[in-house]
Write a protein that holds these residues in place. Sequence first.
Motif, short mmCIF file in Angstrom:
data_model
loop_
_atom_site.label_atom_id
_atom_site.label_comp_id
_atom_site.label_asym_id
_atom_site.label_seq_id
_atom_site.Cartn_x
_atom_site.Cartn_y
_atom_site.Cartn_z
N ASP A 60 0.51 13.11 13.21
CA ASP A 60 0.85 13.82 14.44
C ASP A 60 0.81 12.91 15.68
OD1 ASP A 60 -1.86 13.46 14.80
OD2 ASP A 60 -2.36 15.59 14.68
N GLN A 61 0.58 11.62 15.47
CA GLN A 61 0.56 10.60 16.53
C GLN A 61 -0.62 10.74 17.50
OE1 GLN A 61 3.30 8.11 16.64
NE2 GLN A 61 3.26 8.96 14.61
N ILE A 62 -1.58 11.60 17.19
CA ILE A 62 -2.72 11.79 18.09
C ILE A 62 -3.75 10.68 17.92
CG2 ILE A 62 -4.70 13.28 18.61
CD1 ILE A 62 -2.84 15.67 17.97
N TYR A 63 -4.07 10.34 16.67
CA TYR A 63 -5.11 9.34 16.40
C TYR A 63 -4.47 7.99 16.12
CZ TYR A 63 -8.12 13.38 16.06
OH TYR A 63 -8.80 14.53 16.34
N TRP A 64 -5.00 6.96 16.77
CA TRP A 64 -4.48 5.61 16.64
C TRP A 64 -5.55 4.71 16.05
CZ3 TRP A 64 -2.27 4.63 22.23
CH2 TRP A 64 -1.35 5.63 22.55
N ASP A 65 -5.27 4.11 14.91
CA ASP A 65 -6.17 3.12 14.31
C ASP A 65 -5.94 1.82 15.06
OD1 ASP A 65 -7.40 1.15 12.79
OD2 ASP A 65 -6.84 2.05 10.88
N MET A 66 -6.97 1.35 15.75
CA MET A 66 -6.82 0.17 16.59
C MET A 66 -7.02 -1.14 15.82
SD MET A 66 -5.81 1.72 19.19
CE MET A 66 -5.60 0.35 20.31
N GLY A 67 -7.33 -1.05 14.52
CA GLY A 67 -7.44 -2.24 13.70
C GLY A 67 -8.71 -3.04 13.88
N ASP A 68 -9.64 -2.51 14.63
CA ASP A 68 -10.90 -3.22 14.88
C ASP A 68 -12.11 -2.37 14.52
OD1 ASP A 68 -10.80 -1.30 16.87
OD2 ASP A 68 -11.00 -2.69 18.54
N GLY A 69 -11.89 -1.37 13.66
CA GLY A 69 -12.98 -0.47 13.30
C GLY A 69 -13.10 0.74 14.21
N THR A 70 -12.07 0.95 15.04
CA THR A 70 -12.09 2.10 15.95
C THR A 70 -10.83 2.94 15.78
OG1 THR A 70 -10.98 0.96 17.79
CG2 THR A 70 -13.39 0.79 17.68
N VAL A 71 -10.96 4.21 16.17
CA VAL A 71 -9.83 5.14 16.20
C VAL A 71 -9.80 5.75 17.60
CG1 VAL A 71 -8.90 7.32 15.32
CG2 VAL A 71 -9.88 5.65 13.73
#
Length: 178
Positions: free
Chosen positions: A40-51
């Motif tokens: 749904d494009q709400i959550y973004w995996d930032m690739g550093d262990g965070t969302v």
Amino acid sequence: MPGRNYFSILMACVLAGLLLFVSGAAAADAKREPVAKSADQIYWDMGDGTVFDSETRLMWMKRDYWQAQRGWVNWYTAMEFMQRMNNKHFAGYDDWRLPTPEEAKTLYNRRKRNIDKDGDKIFIDPIFPEGSGWGTWTSEERGGKAVVVSYKGNGGEAYQDKINGPDAFLRLVRGPLP
């Protein structure tokens, strides 16, 4: 009065430097690109262990305490874990904290499906890895108890004993971000 003029110039330079530093930190957060987004494009995996939650502007640790430490956590140990993550500058940040109950409840969504550490269904976005705990401690406390928010069944919250709360978990948060 030349001394007074020098002081005014010095203060203006200090304030300008501070403004540049603060806006630079906010811009660094805003410029980072996600490595993946939820359906749904709400959550973004930032690739550093965070969302990053693009609606609430909160940044969550992708893995919870159970996944990181392989154990339950009481509220006091949760506070110590939070301090350790801040001291380590986890993902480059030192402002991790326990979520409020309202913030923790924003992760719960009956249309989302995930699997907890026991293989049971929980209702958080699958951008978070499977195998987490079924809820999280929050910052709301009253005496010897603190609120735990559940992601199982109908969700909800309940006060649990800070020391002996049954199989409690933790997912740290920061923000909301600009």
